[in-house]
Scaffold this active site. Structure first.
Site, PDB file in Angstrom:
ATOM      1  N   GLY A 140       0.834  -1.193   0.000  1.00 38.76           N
ATOM      2  CA  GLY A 140       0.000   0.000   0.000  1.00 38.76           C
ATOM      3  C   GLY A 140       0.867   1.242   0.000  1.00 38.76           C
ATOM      4  O   GLY A 140       2.026   1.220  -0.442  1.00 38.76           O
ATOM      5  N   ARG A 221       2.025  -1.257  13.101  1.00 38.13           N
ATOM      6  CA  ARG A 221       1.340  -1.293  14.393  1.00 38.13           C
ATOM      7  C   ARG A 221       2.017  -2.345  15.264  1.00 38.13           C
ATOM      8  O   ARG A 221       2.394  -3.424  14.798  1.00 38.13           O
ATOM      9  CB  ARG A 221      -0.148  -1.622  14.232  1.00 38.13           C
ATOM     10  CG  ARG A 221      -0.995  -0.468  13.696  1.00 38.13           C
ATOM     11  CD  ARG A 221      -1.067   0.656  14.735  1.00 38.13           C
ATOM     12  NE  ARG A 221      -1.964   1.740  14.336  1.00 38.13           N
ATOM     13  CZ  ARG A 221      -1.580   2.837  13.712  1.00 38.13           C
ATOM     14  NH1 ARG A 221      -0.286   2.976  13.368  1.00 38.13           N
ATOM     15  NH2 ARG A 221      -2.449   3.790  13.421  1.00 38.13           N
ATOM     16  N   GLU A 249       1.921   0.011  24.073  1.00 37.94           N
ATOM     17  CA  GLU A 249       2.356   1.347  23.668  1.00 37.94           C
ATOM     18  C   GLU A 249       1.535   2.396  24.411  1.00 37.94           C
ATOM     19  O   GLU A 249       0.316   2.328  24.393  1.00 37.94           O
ATOM     20  CB  GLU A 249       2.167   1.509  22.158  1.00 37.94           C
ATOM     21  CG  GLU A 249       2.898   2.680  21.561  1.00 37.94           C
ATOM     22  CD  GLU A 249       2.847   2.709  20.037  1.00 37.94           C
ATOM     23  OE1 GLU A 249       2.251   3.664  19.501  1.00 37.94           O
ATOM     24  OE2 GLU A 249       3.387   1.782  19.404  1.00 37.94           O
ATOM     25  N   HIS A 268       7.077   5.730  18.122  1.00 35.51           N
ATOM     26  CA  HIS A 268       5.953   5.925  17.200  1.00 35.51           C
ATOM     27  C   HIS A 268       5.985   7.341  16.603  1.00 35.51           C
ATOM     28  O   HIS A 268       5.043   8.133  16.749  1.00 35.51           O
ATOM     29  CB  HIS A 268       4.618   5.670  17.908  1.00 35.51           C
ATOM     30  CG  HIS A 268       3.514   5.322  16.944  1.00 35.51           C
ATOM     31  ND1 HIS A 268       2.429   4.551  17.291  1.00 35.51           N
ATOM     32  CD2 HIS A 268       3.313   5.654  15.630  1.00 35.51           C
ATOM     33  CE1 HIS A 268       1.620   4.408  16.254  1.00 35.51           C
ATOM     34  NE2 HIS A 268       2.148   5.078  15.235  1.00 35.51           N
ATOM     35  N   ILE A 269       7.050   7.625  15.894  1.00 35.02           N
ATOM     36  CA  ILE A 269       7.255   8.951  15.315  1.00 35.02           C
ATOM     37  C   ILE A 269       7.278   8.912  13.784  1.00 35.02           C
ATOM     38  O   ILE A 269       7.704   9.880  13.153  1.00 35.02           O
ATOM     39  CB  ILE A 269       8.567   9.581  15.825  1.00 35.02           C
ATOM     40  CG1 ILE A 269       9.758   8.654  15.533  1.00 35.02           C
ATOM     41  CG2 ILE A 269       8.471   9.887  17.316  1.00 35.02           C
ATOM     42  CD1 ILE A 269      11.117   9.290  15.746  1.00 35.02           C
TER      43      ILE A 269
END
Length: 305
Positions: A140, A221, A249, A268-269
Site C-alpha cells: 500500500g 502497528r 504502547e 511511534h514517530i
C-alpha cells in the site's frame, strides 16, 4: 455555509486563509456543544483518536483524522458520524523513517555512536544495504514508498501482499510465498494495516523462519508483532529489530524490550515530521471543496448513518 472546525488556534491561523469558501472555527468537544452545525471537524494529531467518544451527542457530521491508521475506530466512533483517515499525509515520512532505520542498523550507527563517547576508533565491515534482499510486507502507500526510497540503494526489494499481482512498480508476491522469502531476506519491513488477519502475524514461527541475523523493521502497528516472541528471538541472537511501534504502547520504562539485545526503538514517530502540515492542508482543501460541491468526502473509513 459549510462549517469546518479546527482543533486549535495554531492550525486555524495556518488553514483558515486557505479555506475562503467555508466558515472556519476553532472548536473541540472539550469546549462543549459547537456554536453551529459542524460539517467536518479536524482532529488533533497525537492521541486524538482515543477521544472519539467525546463527540457523542455533538452536532458534527464528520471527523477528519490527521493519522493514517484506523484500527479500532468503529468501536470508539459515536453512531452517525463519518470518519476519514489521512491518506497521503504520512506515507512518505513513515517510509523515510523505515529506510533510515534500515541504513542505521545495517551500517552499525549505534555502535559507532557508542564508540564516539569513548574515543574508540574501531573499523570493521558492516552488512550494508547494497545487494541485500529486503522483503516489504505490504504494497500500500507506506510499503510502496519504502520500496521507492530503497531503489537508489541497490537492494533487491520484494513486495508481499495478500494476492499475487503486478503494478507499475513490478511484481507483488502473495502471502503464500512468504515462508520461502523469509528464509532469504536480509531485511523484513512491516507495512501492513492492523486487522484481524495481521494481529500477531509476526509470531514465533514467523521469526524462526527468518534468516539468522536478519533485521525486522516495524513501522506499522505494534500488535502485528508478538512482543514476547520477538524478545525471545532477539535475545537468542536469531534476529535483530528496529521498531517504531510496540505492544504495549507507550512501552513501560521497565519493559524488557527496551534492553533486548539487537533491538532499537523509536516512540511511534513515523509520521511526525514537519512534512505533514502542508499535506494536511492539501487534504483539508480537498475535503472543503468536496463539501461545497456536494460531493462525498474522500478517504471515508466509516460512513455515518
Amino acid at each position: 455555509m459549510i462549517t469546518i472546525a479546527l482543533p486549535d488556534q495554531q492550525i486555524f491561523d495556518r488553514l483558515a486563509p486557505q479555506l475562503p469558501d467555508v466558515n472556519v472555527i476553532v472548536w473541540g468537544p472539550a469546549d462543549g456543544a459547537p456554536p453551529v452545525h459542524v460539517d467536518l471537524a479536524l482532529l488533533g494529531y497525537l492521541g486524538a483518536a482515543g477521544g472519539l467518544r467525546s463527540f457523542e451527542g455533538m452536532d458534527v457530521a464528520a471527523l477528519q483524522s490527521q493519522s493514517l491508521g484506523f484500527d479500532g475506530i468503529e468501536d470508539r466512533l459515536p453512531a452517525g458520524i463519518t470518519y476519514c483517515n489521512a491518506v497521503g499525509v504520512h506515507e512518505a515520512s513513515t517510509a523515510e523513517l523505515a529506510v533510515g532505520m534500515i541504513i542505521s542498523e545495517q551500517r552499525g550507527f549505534a555502535e559507532h555512536f557508542a564508540n564516539q563517547q569513548t574515543g574508540t576508533w574501531n573499523q570493521h565491515e558492516q552488512a550494508g544495504v547494497a545487494g541485500k534482499t529486503v522483503v516489504i510486507l505490504g504494497a500500500g502507500g507506506v510499503g510502496n514508498q519504502i520500496a521507492d526510497k530503497l531503489a537508489p540503494f541497490d537492494a533487491n526489494v520484494v513486495r508481499v501482499a495478500r494476492t499475487n499481482r503486478s503494478d507499475a512498480r513490478g511484481a507483488v508476491q502473495s502471502m503464500d510465498a512468504l515462508p520461502a522469502l523469509l528464509a532469504k531476506a536480509d531485511i523484513v519491513a512491516i507495512a501492513v494495516p492492523l486487522s484481524e488477519s495481521t494481529t500477531g502475524l509476526v509470531n514465533a514461527a514467523f521469526l524462526q523462519a527468518m534468516k539468522p541475523g536478519a533485521l525486522l523493521v516495524n513501522v506499522s502497528r505494534g500488535k502485528i508483532v508478538d512482543t514476547d516472541a520477538l524478545v525471545a528471538a532477539a535475545s537468542a541472537g536469531h534476529v535483530r529489530a528496529a521498531l517504531d511501534v510496540t505492544e504495549p504502547e507507550p512501552l513501560p520504562s521497565d519493559h524488557p524490550l527496551w534492553s533486548t539485545r539487537g533491538v532499537s526503538i523509536t516512540p511511534h514517530i513515523g509520521g511526525a515530521t514537519s512534512a505533514m502540515h502542508p499535506r494536511v492542508d492539501a487534504l483539508m482543501r480537498e475535503q472543503a471543496r468536496r463539501l461545497v460541491a456536494g460531493e462525498p468526502l474522500a478517504h471515508v473509513v466509516v460512513e455515518g448513518r
